[in-house]
Design a protein around this motif. Structure first.
Motif, PDB file in Angstrom:
ATOM      1  N   LEU A   1       0.801  -1.226   0.000  1.00  0.00           N
ATOM      2  CA  LEU A   1       0.000   0.000   0.000  1.00  0.00           C
ATOM      3  C   LEU A   1       0.840   1.286   0.000  1.00  0.00           C
ATOM      4  O   LEU A   1       0.285   2.385  -0.065  1.00  0.00           O
ATOM      5  CB  LEU A   1      -0.962  -0.008   1.191  1.00  0.00           C
ATOM      6  N   ASP A   2       2.164   1.138   0.052  1.00  0.00           N
ATOM      7  CA  ASP A   2       3.037   2.313  -0.093  1.00  0.00           C
ATOM      8  C   ASP A   2       3.153   2.740  -1.555  1.00  0.00           C
ATOM      9  O   ASP A   2       3.746   3.770  -1.861  1.00  0.00           O
ATOM     10  CB  ASP A   2       4.445   2.011   0.436  1.00  0.00           C
ATOM     11  N   TYR A   3       2.588   1.920  -2.458  1.00  0.00           N
ATOM     12  CA  TYR A   3       2.757   2.152  -3.901  1.00  0.00           C
ATOM     13  C   TYR A   3       1.414   2.459  -4.558  1.00  0.00           C
ATOM     14  O   TYR A   3       0.361   2.004  -4.102  1.00  0.00           O
ATOM     15  CB  TYR A   3       3.442   0.937  -4.542  1.00  0.00           C
ATOM     16  N   THR A   4       1.480   3.221  -5.630  1.00  0.00           N
ATOM     17  CA  THR A   4       0.252   3.661  -6.302  1.00  0.00           C
ATOM     18  C   THR A   4       0.058   3.010  -7.676  1.00  0.00           C
ATOM     19  O   THR A   4      -0.972   3.191  -8.314  1.00  0.00           O
ATOM     20  CB  THR A   4       0.289   5.193  -6.501  1.00  0.00           C
ATOM     21  N   ALA A   5       1.064   2.265  -8.121  1.00  0.00           N
ATOM     22  CA  ALA A   5       0.977   1.618  -9.440  1.00  0.00           C
ATOM     23  C   ALA A   5       1.778   0.316  -9.412  1.00  0.00           C
ATOM     24  O   ALA A   5       2.822   0.234  -8.760  1.00  0.00           O
ATOM     25  CB  ALA A   5       1.516   2.552 -10.526  1.00  0.00           C
ATOM     26  N   ILE A   6       1.272  -0.678 -10.131  1.00  0.00           N
ATOM     27  CA  ILE A   6       1.945  -1.977 -10.206  1.00  0.00           C
ATOM     28  C   ILE A   6       2.343  -2.237 -11.657  1.00  0.00           C
ATOM     29  O   ILE A   6       1.548  -1.995 -12.578  1.00  0.00           O
ATOM     30  CB  ILE A   6       1.030  -3.135  -9.731  1.00  0.00           C
TER      31      ILE A   6
ATOM     32  N   GLU B   1      -9.132   0.951  -5.057  1.00  0.00           N
ATOM     33  CA  GLU B   1      -9.724   0.994  -6.402  1.00  0.00           C
ATOM     34  C   GLU B   1      -8.976   1.905  -7.351  1.00  0.00           C
ATOM     35  O   GLU B   1      -9.064   1.752  -8.575  1.00  0.00           O
ATOM     36  CB  GLU B   1     -11.193   1.436  -6.303  1.00  0.00           C
ATOM     37  N   ASP B   2      -8.245   2.884  -6.818  1.00  0.00           N
ATOM     38  CA  ASP B   2      -7.532   3.805  -7.706  1.00  0.00           C
ATOM     39  C   ASP B   2      -6.105   3.342  -8.019  1.00  0.00           C
ATOM     40  O   ASP B   2      -5.326   4.074  -8.622  1.00  0.00           O
ATOM     41  CB  ASP B   2      -7.496   5.221  -7.117  1.00  0.00           C
ATOM     42  N   MET B   3      -5.758   2.110  -7.622  1.00  0.00           N
ATOM     43  CA  MET B   3      -4.446   1.557  -7.978  1.00  0.00           C
ATOM     44  C   MET B   3      -4.343   1.471  -9.502  1.00  0.00           C
ATOM     45  O   MET B   3      -5.291   1.065 -10.174  1.00  0.00           O
ATOM     46  CB  MET B   3      -4.282   0.163  -7.372  1.00  0.00           C
ATOM     47  N   LYS B   4      -3.192   1.865 -10.052  1.00  0.00           N
ATOM     48  CA  LYS B   4      -2.982   1.795 -11.505  1.00  0.00           C
ATOM     49  C   LYS B   4      -2.127   0.574 -11.844  1.00  0.00           C
ATOM     50  O   LYS B   4      -1.294   0.140 -11.041  1.00  0.00           O
ATOM     51  CB  LYS B   4      -2.305   3.076 -12.007  1.00  0.00           C
ATOM     52  N   TYR B   5      -2.348   0.032 -13.043  1.00  0.00           N
ATOM     53  CA  TYR B   5      -1.629  -1.166 -13.479  1.00  0.00           C
ATOM     54  C   TYR B   5      -1.000  -0.917 -14.848  1.00  0.00           C
ATOM     55  O   TYR B   5      -1.673  -0.471 -15.785  1.00  0.00           O
ATOM     56  CB  TYR B   5      -2.579  -2.365 -13.548  1.00  0.00           C
ATOM     57  N   PHE B   6       0.279  -1.216 -14.960  1.00  0.00           N
ATOM     58  CA  PHE B   6       1.019  -1.045 -16.214  1.00  0.00           C
ATOM     59  C   PHE B   6       1.509  -2.423 -16.649  1.00  0.00           C
ATOM     60  O   PHE B   6       2.266  -3.083 -15.934  1.00  0.00           O
ATOM     61  CB  PHE B   6       2.193  -0.083 -16.008  1.00  0.00           C
TER      62      PHE B   6
ATOM     63  N   ARG C   1      -9.012   3.657 -17.572  1.00  0.00           N
ATOM     64  CA  ARG C   1      -8.309   4.811 -17.017  1.00  0.00           C
ATOM     65  C   ARG C   1      -7.231   4.407 -15.999  1.00  0.00           C
ATOM     66  O   ARG C   1      -6.406   5.215 -15.617  1.00  0.00           O
ATOM     67  CB  ARG C   1      -9.293   5.783 -16.368  1.00  0.00           C
ATOM     68  N   LYS C   2      -7.271   3.142 -15.575  1.00  0.00           N
ATOM     69  CA  LYS C   2      -6.253   2.735 -14.604  1.00  0.00           C
ATOM     70  C   LYS C   2      -5.419   1.527 -15.067  1.00  0.00           C
ATOM     71  O   LYS C   2      -4.561   1.058 -14.343  1.00  0.00           O
ATOM     72  CB  LYS C   2      -6.892   2.426 -13.252  1.00  0.00           C
TER      73      LYS C   2
ATOM     74  N   MET D   1       4.669   5.323 -18.675  1.00  0.00           N
ATOM     75  CA  MET D   1       5.048   5.435 -17.267  1.00  0.00           C
ATOM     76  C   MET D   1       5.607   6.825 -16.956  1.00  0.00           C
ATOM     77  O   MET D   1       5.342   7.389 -15.899  1.00  0.00           O
ATOM     78  CB  MET D   1       6.079   4.355 -16.913  1.00  0.00           C
ATOM     79  N   ILE D   2       6.343   7.389 -17.901  1.00  0.00           N
ATOM     80  CA  ILE D   2       6.923   8.725 -17.708  1.00  0.00           C
ATOM     81  C   ILE D   2       5.812   9.786 -17.636  1.00  0.00           C
ATOM     82  O   ILE D   2       5.912  10.758 -16.896  1.00  0.00           O
ATOM     83  CB  ILE D   2       7.947   9.035 -18.826  1.00  0.00           C
ATOM     84  N   LYS D   3       4.728   9.559 -18.411  1.00  0.00           N
ATOM     85  CA  LYS D   3       3.583  10.481 -18.342  1.00  0.00           C
ATOM     86  C   LYS D   3       2.951  10.464 -16.947  1.00  0.00           C
ATOM     87  O   LYS D   3       2.268  11.395 -16.557  1.00  0.00           O
ATOM     88  CB  LYS D   3       2.523  10.090 -19.385  1.00  0.00           C
ATOM     89  N   HIS D   4       3.172   9.353 -16.232  1.00  0.00           N
ATOM     90  CA  HIS D   4       2.643   9.211 -14.870  1.00  0.00           C
ATOM     91  C   HIS D   4       3.818   9.147 -13.887  1.00  0.00           C
ATOM     92  O   HIS D   4       3.872   8.283 -13.012  1.00  0.00           O
ATOM     93  CB  HIS D   4       1.786   7.930 -14.751  1.00  0.00           C
ATOM     94  N   LYS D   5       4.734  10.090 -14.050  1.00  0.00           N
ATOM     95  CA  LYS D   5       5.986  10.009 -13.279  1.00  0.00           C
ATOM     96  C   LYS D   5       5.821  10.296 -11.793  1.00  0.00           C
ATOM     97  O   LYS D   5       6.736  10.079 -11.008  1.00  0.00           O
ATOM     98  CB  LYS D   5       7.039  10.949 -13.880  1.00  0.00           C
ATOM     99  N   THR D   6       4.638  10.761 -11.384  1.00  0.00           N
ATOM    100  CA  THR D   6       4.416  10.990  -9.949  1.00  0.00           C
ATOM    101  C   THR D   6       4.016   9.700  -9.216  1.00  0.00           C
ATOM    102  O   THR D   6       3.960   9.685  -7.991  1.00  0.00           O
ATOM    103  CB  THR D   6       3.322  12.052  -9.721  1.00  0.00           C
ATOM    104  N   GLU D   7       3.741   8.634  -9.995  1.00  0.00           N
ATOM    105  CA  GLU D   7       3.354   7.365  -9.365  1.00  0.00           C
ATOM    106  C   GLU D   7       4.539   6.706  -8.664  1.00  0.00           C
ATOM    107  O   GLU D   7       5.696   6.909  -9.048  1.00  0.00           O
ATOM    108  CB  GLU D   7       2.811   6.382 -10.422  1.00  0.00           C
TER     109      GLU D   7
END
Length: 249
Positions: free
Chosen positions: A54-59, A83-88, A107-108, A124-130
């Protein structure tokens, strides 16, 4: 003469696999028998890495194995994935597999097209705050870490599953009478030497996929008859077909 080939991978799910075309065209028997298998880590083993999901916002998922073991571990750890966890994911197929565990929302869930993490990097760079968490096997190198470091992304690699030898039964050892063996990972070569410590190659042809697999085979003292991918044949099936044609000439 090649009549019986052992492919160290699971049997293809689709009957349209090029392997079946090769079996028919060259009248060879193909046996699909993985030399390795994947096992999940226990919650106790995972905790030794001192990582909190849970320290992370994207997997970042590189395989379906990674998805299975991530969600299995999360359940065992009693972690409710927000529910707002993002997946790449490295491919769309892997991205769609997430539906087995969570509701799929475009969207996620993001995916690449080539199966390589490099292809995912622009997204991933577009979401660099994750804060990215990358589930991995215990058998891995540092290339992914170095790649994400080079783009200054906030990430953490964590082992969630193990690659172990899929040991042969005494009956399988007794009936080990193949004309060719095909390997796809260094772990497969290790499993061969573990299961058959007195293995003598003789006339048995050996094919490897990927430079690390070829290196492991050579270090084990094996003679390589097929090395794929190469400039002419990017796939193992293409290289295998070419080899069998050459034998027929």
């Amino acid at each position: 003469m090649i009549k019986k080939i052992l492919v160290s991978q699971p049997k293809p799910a689709s009957e349209k696999s090029p392997y079946y075309d090769i079996a028919s065209k060259f009248d060879v028997e193909l046996i699909f028998r993985p030399f390795i298998k994947v096992e999940g880590m226990s919650a106790k083993e995972f905790r030794t890495q001192k990582v909190s999901i849970l320290d992370y916002t994207a997997i970042v998922f590189t395989s379906r194995h990674a998805i299975d073991h991530f969600f299995t571990l999360a359940k065992e750890l009693r972690v409710n994935i927000p529910e707002d966890m993002k997946y790449f994911c490295v491919t769309e197929t892997i991205a769609l597999y997430i539906q087995k565990y969570v509701q799929y929302r475009k969207r996620k869930v993001f995916f690449g097209t080539t199966g390589r993490v490099d292809d995912l990097l622009p997204t991933m760079i577009k979401h660099k705050t994750e804060k990215y968490l990358v589930p991995m096997s215990d058998v891995h190198n540092d290339s992914l870490t170095q790649l994400l470091d080079s783009k200054k992304l906030n990430h953490k690699e964590v082992v969630m599953y193990k690659t172990v030898s899929n040991d042969f039964t005494p009956e399988e050892v007794k009936n080990f009478d193949y004309d060719m063996l095909i390997f796809f990972s260094p772990s497969g070569i290790e499993a061969l030497t573990k299961n058959f410590p007195d293995f003598k190659q003789g006339d048995i042809a050996i094919a490897t996929f990927g430079p690390s697999t070829a290196k492991a085979a050579k270090e084990a003292g094996l003679r390589l008859d097929i090395e794929a991918p190469n400039e002419k044949y990017p796939s193992m099936t293409g290289a295998l077909q070419h080899y069998l044609i050459m034998l027929d000439d």
